[in-house]
Design a protein around this motif. Structure first.
Motif, mmCIF file in Angstrom:
data_model
loop_
_atom_site.group_PDB
_atom_site.id
_atom_site.type_symbol
_atom_site.label_atom_id
_atom_site.label_comp_id
_atom_site.label_asym_id
_atom_site.label_seq_id
_atom_site.Cartn_x
_atom_site.Cartn_y
_atom_site.Cartn_z
ATOM 1 N N ASN A 1 0.832 -1.209 0.000
ATOM 2 C CA ASN A 1 0.000 0.000 0.000
ATOM 3 C C ASN A 1 0.860 1.249 0.000
ATOM 4 O O ASN A 1 0.530 2.245 -0.633
ATOM 5 C CB ASN A 1 -0.930 0.007 1.210
ATOM 6 C CG ASN A 1 -2.061 -0.970 1.060
ATOM 7 O OD1 ASN A 1 -2.349 -1.442 -0.039
ATOM 8 N ND2 ASN A 1 -2.702 -1.294 2.158
ATOM 9 N N SER B 1 0.682 4.126 -2.800
ATOM 10 C CA SER B 1 0.425 5.503 -2.385
ATOM 11 C C SER B 1 1.509 6.442 -2.913
ATOM 12 O O SER B 1 1.219 7.520 -3.436
ATOM 13 C CB SER B 1 0.358 5.574 -0.855
ATOM 14 O OG SER B 1 0.175 6.887 -0.430
ATOM 15 N N SER C 1 -4.214 10.153 -3.448
ATOM 16 C CA SER C 1 -4.474 8.759 -3.106
ATOM 17 C C SER C 1 -4.164 7.938 -4.342
ATOM 18 O O SER C 1 -4.557 8.308 -5.443
ATOM 19 C CB SER C 1 -5.934 8.567 -2.701
ATOM 20 O OG SER C 1 -6.203 7.206 -2.433
ATOM 21 N N LEU D 1 -12.465 1.448 -4.758
ATOM 22 C CA LEU D 1 -12.722 2.471 -3.754
ATOM 23 C C LEU D 1 -11.461 3.289 -3.538
ATOM 24 O O LEU D 1 -10.370 2.720 -3.441
ATOM 25 C CB LEU D 1 -13.105 1.725 -2.468
ATOM 26 C CG LEU D 1 -13.456 2.476 -1.224
ATOM 27 C CD1 LEU D 1 -14.865 3.037 -1.366
ATOM 28 C CD2 LEU D 1 -13.430 1.509 -0.050
ATOM 29 N N ARG E 1 -9.305 5.836 -1.097
ATOM 30 C CA ARG E 1 -9.221 6.121 0.336
ATOM 31 C C ARG E 1 -8.296 7.311 0.538
ATOM 32 O O ARG E 1 -7.195 7.361 -0.003
ATOM 33 C CB ARG E 1 -8.679 4.896 1.061
ATOM 34 C CG ARG E 1 -8.554 5.088 2.550
ATOM 35 C CD ARG E 1 -7.965 3.884 3.194
ATOM 36 N NE ARG E 1 -6.572 3.757 2.771
ATOM 37 C CZ ARG E 1 -5.928 2.618 2.657
ATOM 38 N NH1 ARG E 1 -6.524 1.494 2.917
ATOM 39 N NH2 ARG E 1 -4.678 2.583 2.277
ATOM 40 N N MET F 1 -17.709 12.055 0.035
ATOM 41 C CA MET F 1 -16.949 11.133 0.858
ATOM 42 C C MET F 1 -17.780 10.517 1.975
ATOM 43 O O MET F 1 -18.627 11.175 2.560
ATOM 44 C CB MET F 1 -15.770 11.908 1.462
ATOM 45 C CG MET F 1 -14.677 11.074 2.039
ATOM 46 S SD MET F 1 -13.315 12.115 2.653
ATOM 47 C CE MET F 1 -12.464 12.504 1.137
ATOM 48 N N GLU G 1 -17.217 8.671 5.667
ATOM 49 C CA GLU G 1 -16.174 8.551 6.688
ATOM 50 C C GLU G 1 -16.342 7.255 7.452
ATOM 51 O O GLU G 1 -17.448 6.868 7.827
ATOM 52 C CB GLU G 1 -16.227 9.732 7.655
ATOM 53 C CG GLU G 1 -15.089 9.723 8.634
ATOM 54 C CD GLU G 1 -14.942 11.040 9.389
ATOM 55 O OE1 GLU G 1 -14.046 11.114 10.231
ATOM 56 O OE2 GLU G 1 -15.715 11.962 9.139
ATOM 57 N N GLN G 2 -15.192 6.592 7.664
ATOM 58 C CA GLN G 2 -15.184 5.351 8.431
ATOM 59 C C GLN G 2 -13.822 5.234 9.100
ATOM 60 O O GLN G 2 -12.787 5.308 8.434
ATOM 61 C CB GLN G 2 -15.434 4.177 7.484
ATOM 62 C CG GLN G 2 -15.695 2.881 8.165
ATOM 63 C CD GLN G 2 -16.056 1.815 7.139
ATOM 64 O OE1 GLN G 2 -15.551 1.806 6.024
ATOM 65 N NE2 GLN G 2 -16.936 0.915 7.530
ATOM 66 N N ARG H 1 -11.144 7.875 8.367
ATOM 67 C CA ARG H 1 -10.643 7.932 6.992
ATOM 68 C C ARG H 1 -11.813 8.249 6.075
ATOM 69 O O ARG H 1 -12.956 7.950 6.390
ATOM 70 C CB ARG H 1 -10.009 6.607 6.574
ATOM 71 C CG ARG H 1 -8.723 6.337 7.300
ATOM 72 C CD ARG H 1 -8.134 5.030 6.828
ATOM 73 N NE ARG H 1 -6.825 4.881 7.415
ATOM 74 C CZ ARG H 1 -5.699 4.947 6.733
ATOM 75 N NH1 ARG H 1 -5.719 5.159 5.447
ATOM 76 N NH2 ARG H 1 -4.547 4.795 7.331
ATOM 77 N N PHE I 1 -13.616 7.778 2.284
ATOM 78 C CA PHE I 1 -13.705 6.865 1.147
ATOM 79 C C PHE I 1 -14.656 7.430 0.112
ATOM 80 O O PHE I 1 -15.684 7.997 0.459
ATOM 81 C CB PHE I 1 -14.236 5.496 1.589
ATOM 82 C CG PHE I 1 -13.364 4.815 2.592
ATOM 83 C CD1 PHE I 1 -12.348 3.975 2.179
ATOM 84 C CD2 PHE I 1 -13.545 5.014 3.957
ATOM 85 C CE1 PHE I 1 -11.541 3.333 3.101
ATOM 86 C CE2 PHE I 1 -12.737 4.385 4.884
ATOM 87 C CZ PHE I 1 -11.725 3.541 4.460
ATOM 88 N N GLU J 1 -16.577 6.018 -3.418
ATOM 89 C CA GLU J 1 -16.853 4.822 -4.195
ATOM 90 C C GLU J 1 -16.677 5.061 -5.690
ATOM 91 O O GLU J 1 -16.839 6.173 -6.180
ATOM 92 C CB GLU J 1 -18.280 4.355 -3.923
ATOM 93 C CG GLU J 1 -18.497 3.903 -2.495
ATOM 94 C CD GLU J 1 -19.916 3.433 -2.259
ATOM 95 O OE1 GLU J 1 -20.618 3.083 -3.241
ATOM 96 O OE2 GLU J 1 -20.314 3.415 -1.092
#
Length: 130
Positions: free
Chosen positions: A5, A9, A55, A62, A64, A102, A104-105, A108, A110, A112
């Protein structure tokens, strides 16, 4: 070698910087660790200055961002998608557009595929000029 990752990135950040430099922006970036955001700033001789966060995504998936909608501090968010192909795609959001799209989870943000994969965001380098 399998890509991590962190590598994806970093590739997204550097690809975005390459594309900005093609458009005559003087680019500076910050990438301190795998947990840090990929951030940058650009300027031009005419005094125009912008900030951005990137990103990178290997496949169309997806996207992030390190910060959720309430913590976006840069003017633009740039997603580089399909880094595993010969033709990466770039999607550009203003901070307000990103906040509106966006989810949020876990602190962070996200976005789609069905939301970002539109002409509204694809290769919209002109947003940086306003």
């Amino acid at each position: 070698m399998q890509r991590t990752n962190h590598m994806t990135s970093s590739m997204g950040l550097h690809y975005a910087c390459f594309r900005l430099a093609e458009r005559c922006w003087n680019v500076s970036v910050s990438k301190m660790s795998t947990k840090d955001r990929s951030e940058g700033a650009c300027s031009r001789k005419n005094g125009k200055f912008i900030t951005f966060q990137t990103s990178g995504v290997g496949k169309k998936n997806l996207i992030r961002f390190a910060a959720g909608p309430s913590r976006i501090t840069q003017q633009f968010l740039i997603a580089v998608v399909n880094l595993d192909s010969d033709a990466p795609e770039v999607y550009i959001f203003t901070a307000d557009e990103a906040r509106a799209k966006m989810v949020e989870q876990n602190n962070r943000g996200f976005i789609e595929v069905k939301i970002y994969d539109t002409e509204e965001f694809r290769d919209r380098w002109d947003k940086l000029e306003t």
